[in-house]
Write an enzyme that holds these catalytic residues in place. Structure first.
Site, PDB file in Angstrom:
ATOM      1  N   TYR A 203       1.019  -1.134   0.210  1.00 15.86           N
ATOM      2  CA  TYR A 203      -0.001  -0.222  -0.082  1.00 15.86           C
ATOM      3  C   TYR A 203       0.729   1.154  -0.126  1.00 15.86           C
ATOM      4  CZ  TYR A 203      -3.641  -2.880   1.153  1.00 15.86           C
ATOM      5  OH  TYR A 203      -4.711  -4.129   1.273  1.00 15.86           O
ATOM      6  N   PRO A 295     -11.836  -0.092  -0.636  1.00 15.86           N
ATOM      7  CA  PRO A 295     -11.722  -1.704  -0.376  1.00 15.86           C
ATOM      8  C   PRO A 295     -10.315  -0.805  -0.319  1.00 15.86           C
ATOM      9  CG  PRO A 295     -11.605   0.388  -2.851  1.00 15.86           C
ATOM     10  CD  PRO A 295     -12.655   0.676  -2.551  1.00 15.86           C
ATOM     11  N   TYR A 387      -7.014  -6.330  10.254  1.00 17.78           N
ATOM     12  CA  TYR A 387      -6.821  -6.066   8.641  1.00 17.78           C
ATOM     13  C   TYR A 387      -6.809  -7.182   8.839  1.00 17.78           C
ATOM     14  CZ  TYR A 387      -4.758  -6.312   4.293  1.00 17.78           C
ATOM     15  OH  TYR A 387      -4.283  -6.052   2.897  1.00 17.78           O
TER      16      TYR A 387
END
Length: 402
Positions: A203, A295, A387
């Site tokens: 990310y 998302p 997560y």
């Protein structure tokens, strides 16, 4: 078709199919209605990161054999700031929990095969679906299939037909409350049959905007870049997209990136959306029919699975013991977890994306936050536990109530 069944499930996405599979295992009859064709449903490109709790629910449903054979367990996730990468040890920080990369398309195909192997009541291309007498004791569902009109009575209706479906629209406006935030950008995604550039997801927060390096298998990669909602696909030929990914993900990922032609390319808008309550009479909403998350946090499919787990258990309790305690608690229980996932997805999106109104101060706050996460094991633990997924039985409720 029968004139009565115990549960009618509207929608044959992962939520509806998983609910049907769990109910079948408990001896509860149901009918699944899907307005799209089987080919369309199986081809939809969606999420690919499964929380451990979702994997355990698929185990319980008896549809995880291929997942365990082909899925990619991930014990960590990586974050980057302008190409400088650091790792969060999901496994070590959460007492051994992890995520599995396995495409939603594959989950859907596994569930459809399981339904077909047992001759389940699963109808594709069911048109003009309408829900009747939801507030009464005997709901009915009407639909068109094969050129004929059908009406079926049931005990309960499960609305698993997504954001644009008929289920949520069947709840009166004076009952339903909607909470929404639309983000001023989207994700331009590319799916390509090339090896991933990294063994774990990356990310990346970059001055040009967010980027994500993901995968579906050892030979199929999924990448995204943040773009304005005004962008057009035709303005992003493959080569331009690969160049931008290489820039935003940083030199190490770029050096390991294999370029190839897109087999799918699309721009998806980002939004946060919650509808309350998730129950109206004998209608129960699950999945995207009730909530949408950005998302960024990989929560959409996993929230749908947790909804289904709560609802399946409540229906089993109703039929096995005659108790409606679980059904009465369903909406509040599901929404408590939904709002926690919405919070994480909103925060993670705010941390990793460039917003149009962002000034130098806001940018420095992002940099400081990422530096803090990098330096603090406790901060990394907060990211990790969210997560990998909060427990299905997570009982916290937002302060102040609703």
């Amino acid at each position: 078709m029968p004139r009565h069944t115990q549960v009618v499930i509207v929608g044959a996405g992962p939520a509806g199919l998983l609910l049907s599979q769990l109910l079948h295992a408990a001896g509860i009859d149901c009918l699944v209605l899907e307005r799209r064709s089987q080919a369309y449903v199986e081809a939809r490109i969606r999420a690919g990161v499964l929380e451990q709790g979702t994997v355990e629910l698929l185990d319980r449903a008896g549809v995880s054999e291929r997942l365990h054979r082909e899925g990619l367990p991930h014990h960590g996730v990586q974050m980057a700031l302008d190409g400088d990468v650091f790792r969060i040890d999901l496994h070590g920080l959460t007492g051994g929990r992890s995520v599995t990369v396995y495409g939603q398309t594959e989950v859907t195909q596994d569930l459809i095969r399981a339904h077909q192997s047992r001759g389940a009541a699963l109808l594709f291309e069911a048109e003009e679906v309408a829900l009747h007498d939801l507030a009464g004791g005997r709901p009915q569902v009407t639909y068109q299939h094969g050129g004929e009109s059908h009406r079926i009575a049931c005990d309960f209706v499960a609305g698993c037909d997504g954001y644009h479906g008929i289920s949520r629209a069947s709840i009166p406006d004076d009952v339903l409350r909607v909470f929404e935030r639309v983000y001023p950008f989207g994700w331009l995604g590319i799916l390509a049959d090339v090896p991933p550039c990294n063994e774990e997801l990356i990310y990346s927060n970059h001055l040009n905007g967010f980027a994500l390096a993901s995968m579906r298998s050892h030979t199929r990669s999924r990448y995204y870049v943040q773009v304005p909602l005004t962008e057009r696909l035709e303005d992003w030929p493959d080569e331009r997209l690969w160049d931008e990914l290489a820039l935003r993900l940083g030199p190490r990922a770029a050096s390991r990136m294999t370029r190839g032609p897109a087999i799918e390319k699309s721009i998806a808008p980002l939004r946060s959306f919650v509808a309350e309550p998730m129950r109206y009479g004998r209608l129960f909403l699950a999945g995207d029919a009730a909530h949408i998350v950005p998302p960024t946090g990989a929560k959409g499919l996993n929230l749908a699975a947790s909804d289904v787990g709560f609802l399946a258990d409540a229906l089993m309790e109703h039929y096995a013991r005659g108790s409606d305690v679980g059904l009465d608690a369903y909406s509040g229980r599901a929404l408590a977890r939904v709002w926690m996932a919405e919070r994480f997805s909103w925060w993670f999106t705010s941390l990793t994306h460039r917003f149009p109104e962002m000034d130098d101060f806001a940018r420095h706050m992002q940099v400081a936050e990422l530096a803090y996460i990098r330096a603090s094991e406790r901060a990394q633990m907060v990211v990790a536990e969210n997560y990998v997924g909060l427990p299905l039985a997570y009982a916290a409720t937002p302060l102040g109530g609703r």
